[in-house]
Design an enzyme around this catalytic site. Structure first.
Site, PDB file in Angstrom:
ATOM      1  N   HIS A  17     143.661  94.219  15.201  1.00  0.00           N
ATOM      2  CA  HIS A  17     142.381  93.897  15.072  1.00  0.00           C
ATOM      3  C   HIS A  17     141.661  94.346  13.546  1.00  0.00           C
ATOM      4  CE1 HIS A  17     138.078  93.696  16.844  1.00  0.00           C
ATOM      5  NE2 HIS A  17     137.713  93.827  15.585  1.00  0.00           N
ATOM      6  N   HIS A  19     139.241  92.830  10.210  1.00  0.00           N
ATOM      7  CA  HIS A  19     138.229  91.794   9.294  1.00  0.00           C
ATOM      8  C   HIS A  19     138.523  91.879   7.895  1.00  0.00           C
ATOM      9  CE1 HIS A  19     135.448  91.905  12.724  1.00  0.00           C
ATOM     10  NE2 HIS A  19     135.861  93.009  12.852  1.00  0.00           N
ATOM     11  N   ARG A  21     137.173  89.105   5.946  1.00  0.00           N
ATOM     12  CA  ARG A  21     136.387  88.019   5.262  1.00  0.00           C
ATOM     13  C   ARG A  21     136.915  86.662   4.795  1.00  0.00           C
ATOM     14  NH1 ARG A  21     133.405  91.002   8.855  1.00  0.00           N
ATOM     15  NH2 ARG A  21     132.603  93.280   8.051  1.00  0.00           N
ATOM     16  N   ASN A  45     135.024  85.982  12.923  1.00  0.00           N
ATOM     17  CA  ASN A  45     133.582  86.219  12.702  1.00  0.00           C
ATOM     18  C   ASN A  45     133.021  85.811  11.268  1.00  0.00           C
ATOM     19  OD1 ASN A  45     134.546  88.689  12.094  1.00  0.00           O
ATOM     20  ND2 ASN A  45     132.466  89.576  12.718  1.00  0.00           N
ATOM     21  N   LYS A 104     138.470  85.292  20.670  1.00  0.00           N
ATOM     22  CA  LYS A 104     137.540  86.436  20.652  1.00  0.00           C
ATOM     23  C   LYS A 104     136.175  86.092  21.371  1.00  0.00           C
ATOM     24  CE  LYS A 104     136.244  90.287  19.371  1.00  0.00           C
ATOM     25  NZ  LYS A 104     136.148  91.418  18.147  1.00  0.00           N
ATOM     26  N   HIS A 141     134.755  91.696  22.575  1.00  0.00           N
ATOM     27  CA  HIS A 141     133.880  92.648  21.963  1.00  0.00           C
ATOM     28  C   HIS A 141     133.210  93.008  23.234  1.00  0.00           C
ATOM     29  CE1 HIS A 141     131.173  94.760  19.102  1.00  0.00           C
ATOM     30  NE2 HIS A 141     130.282  94.752  20.091  1.00  0.00           N
ATOM     31  N   HIS A 179     138.359  97.530  20.244  1.00  0.00           N
ATOM     32  CA  HIS A 179     138.041  98.836  19.898  1.00  0.00           C
ATOM     33  C   HIS A 179     137.134  99.814  21.043  1.00  0.00           C
ATOM     34  CE1 HIS A 179     134.621  96.006  19.750  1.00  0.00           C
ATOM     35  NE2 HIS A 179     135.006  95.396  18.636  1.00  0.00           N
ATOM     36  N   LEU A 228     129.931  99.242  14.837  1.00  0.00           N
ATOM     37  CA  LEU A 228     129.745  98.803  16.669  1.00  0.00           C
ATOM     38  C   LEU A 228     131.039  98.361  17.329  1.00  0.00           C
ATOM     39  CD1 LEU A 228     126.494  96.636  16.108  1.00  0.00           C
ATOM     40  CD2 LEU A 228     126.524  98.596  17.361  1.00  0.00           C
ATOM     41  N   ASP A 256     139.856  97.624  13.374  1.00  0.00           N
ATOM     42  CA  ASP A 256     138.585  97.070  13.093  1.00  0.00           C
ATOM     43  C   ASP A 256     138.132  97.200  11.868  1.00  0.00           C
ATOM     44  OD1 ASP A 256     136.260  95.794  14.032  1.00  0.00           O
ATOM     45  OD2 ASP A 256     135.243  97.090  14.820  1.00  0.00           O
ATOM     46  N   HIS A 260     132.198  95.796   4.116  1.00  0.00           N
ATOM     47  CA  HIS A 260     130.889  95.374   3.872  1.00  0.00           C
ATOM     48  C   HIS A 260     130.500  96.034   2.487  1.00  0.00           C
ATOM     49  CE1 HIS A 260     129.291  93.557   7.507  1.00  0.00           C
ATOM     50  NE2 HIS A 260     129.899  94.685   8.274  1.00  0.00           N
ATOM     51  N   ALA A 272     126.964  97.072  10.211  1.00  0.00           N
ATOM     52  CA  ALA A 272     127.778  97.714  10.827  1.00  0.00           C
ATOM     53  C   ALA A 272     129.292  97.449  10.661  1.00  0.00           C
ATOM     54  CB  ALA A 272     127.636  97.263  12.516  1.00  0.00           C
TER      55      ALA A 272
HETATM   56  O1  DOR Z   1     131.131  97.509  13.150  1.00  0.00           O
HETATM   57  C1  DOR Z   1     131.507  96.298  13.363  1.00  0.00           C
HETATM   58  N1  DOR Z   1     131.764  95.491  12.302  1.00  0.00           N
HETATM   59  N2  DOR Z   1     131.756  95.985  14.648  1.00  0.00           N
HETATM   60  C2  DOR Z   1     131.963  94.700  14.669  1.00  0.00           C
HETATM   61  O2  DOR Z   1     132.065  94.369  15.887  1.00  0.00           O
HETATM   62  C3  DOR Z   1     131.922  93.762  13.907  1.00  0.00           C
HETATM   63  C4  DOR Z   1     132.206  94.318  12.399  1.00  0.00           C
HETATM   64  C5  DOR Z   1     132.208  93.476  11.319  1.00  0.00           C
HETATM   65  O3  DOR Z   1     132.606  92.111  11.121  1.00  0.00           O
HETATM   66  O4  DOR Z   1     131.328  93.658  10.345  1.00  0.00           O
HETATM   67 ZN    ZN Z   2     135.836  93.765  14.693  1.00  0.00          ZN
END
Ligand code: DOR
Ligand code: ZN
Length: 352
Positions: A17, A19, A21, A45, A104, A141, A179, A228, A256, A260, A272
């Site tokens: 899992h 991210h 970007r 996402n 997802k 999620h 998660h 999150l 996860d 950011h 988050a």
């Molecule tokens: O904290 C999180 N950030 N939880 C998620 O479910 C998405 C993720 C994000 O893409 O930033």
């Molecule tokens: Zn995630």
């Protein structure tokens, strides 16, 4: 006196899992993951979200271009689709035939870039039928989004209101409860009666194994520990650590890691996500060592995820050494910077 462990060998892990970007920042975060993991499940996402096989294939192409530019040939991205109210059964069958590994489910409004998510799971029944039929897992999620449910209860309420009814309607659907953050989720997955082999599993992040919700408020607000589903009470952390280190194949590694930029986290309405990719394996090793269960790390990190997804286990071995590594205060992220999890601290374990 028992001898203290100073290094462990394990089959190379995967991250189930992640991210990464898109655009400029992808290269920076991809390099951190590829240094440790052989494969990773890439979350869809983006803005706009990866809702079709064509978009996923294009995204895979951009990832491969970045890997080439970095000179990395040893890492495989595993692609997913973002489930919406409009995902068709045909798109699901196309996904299966083109090597997409799952879809997802983001309940609309649950987290970062989830506005296009599912408004009511009943609208997805045609897609879910097709997923069950072709054996494509649903990655969940697991939080309800209604404003009247306390943020610390959203996962537990999701189990009762969404997951349990869904599993009754689709008993053969493979589901990953992503998660997980609560005792309720850990015990639900542990105790679930499944009719299909391996039909329910969960991923667990390093931050939920190592921290409780006090970490968000230690001496002031700590935006880099905010993700999150949000960190929960200590009793939940303990239940998650017990699940992860139990050797139960239903629990496996998913960082996860969710990058950011520093400015988007340190803001009046901060995003988050914890960036754990820099030394995720070291963080997991620390958690397993704290439970006296380093011997259970390899199953969690390197075997159970590939078994669940019916993918071959990796064969290359890697070595984790107990050798303190400092985590930088900031790392480059495109033309901005990112603050990694445990910035400015040291982590005892690192990849050799
Ligand atoms: O904290 C999180 N950030 N939880 C998620 O479910 C998405 C993720 C994000 O893409 O930033
Ligand atoms: Zn995630």
């Amino acid at each position: 006196m028992p001898k203290t462990t100073t290094q462990i060998q394990l089959i190379q892990p995967d991250d189930w899992h992640l991210h990464i970007r898109d655009g400029e920042v992808m290269k920076d975060v991809l390099a951190d993951t590829a240094r440790q993991f052989a494969r990773a499940i890439i979350m869809p996402n983006l803005k706009p979200p990866v809702t079709t096989v064509d978009l996923a294939n294009a995204y895979r192409g951009r990832i491969e271009a970045n890997l080439n530019a970095l000179g990395i040939s040893s890492f495989t991205p595993l692609m997913t689709l973002y489930l919406t109210d409009n995902t068709s059964a045909d798109e699901v069958r196309k996904a299966k035939s083109e090597g997409i590994v799952g879809l997802k489910l983001y309940p609309a409004g649950a987290t970062t870039n989830s506005d296009a998510g599912v408004s009511d799971i009943k609208r997805c029944y045609a897609a879910l039928e097709a997923m069950q039929a072709v054996g494509l897992p649903l990655l969940v999620h697991g939080e309800v989004t209604s404003a009247d449910i306390d943020i610390f209860d959203r996962e537990a309420v999701f189990i009762d209101q969404v997951l349990e009814p869904l599993r009754k309607d689709f008993p053969e659907l493979k589901i990953v409860f992503e998660h997980i953050t609560t005792r309720q989720a850990a015990h639900y997955v542990r105790d679930a009666q499944t009719s299909g082999k391996n039909s329910l599993a969960a991923t667990i992040t390093p931050q939920h194994l190592l921290m409780n919700r006090n970490a968000i408020f230690a001496g002031g607000i700590r935006p880099h520990n905010y993700c999150l589903p949000v960190l929960k009470r200590e009793e939940h952390r303990i239940a998650l650590l017990e699940a992860a280190t139990s050797g139960n194949p239903r629990f496996f590694l998913g960082t996860d890691s969710a990058p950011h930029a520093k400015g988007a986290k340190e803001a009046a309405c901060g995003c988050a996500g914890c960036y754990s990719a820099f030394n995720a394996l070291g963080l997991y090793a620390e958690a397993f060592e704290s439970a006296g269960k380093l011997d259970k790390l390899e199953g969690f990190a390197s075997f159970f995820g590939s078994d669940f997804y019916s993918l071959p286990r990796n064969t290359k071995k890697v070595t984790l050494v107990k050798q303190a590594q400092s985590i930088p205060a900031e790392l480059p992220l495109g033309d901005a910077t990112i603050v990694p999890l445990r910035a400015g601290e040291t982590i005892a374990w690192t990849l050799a």
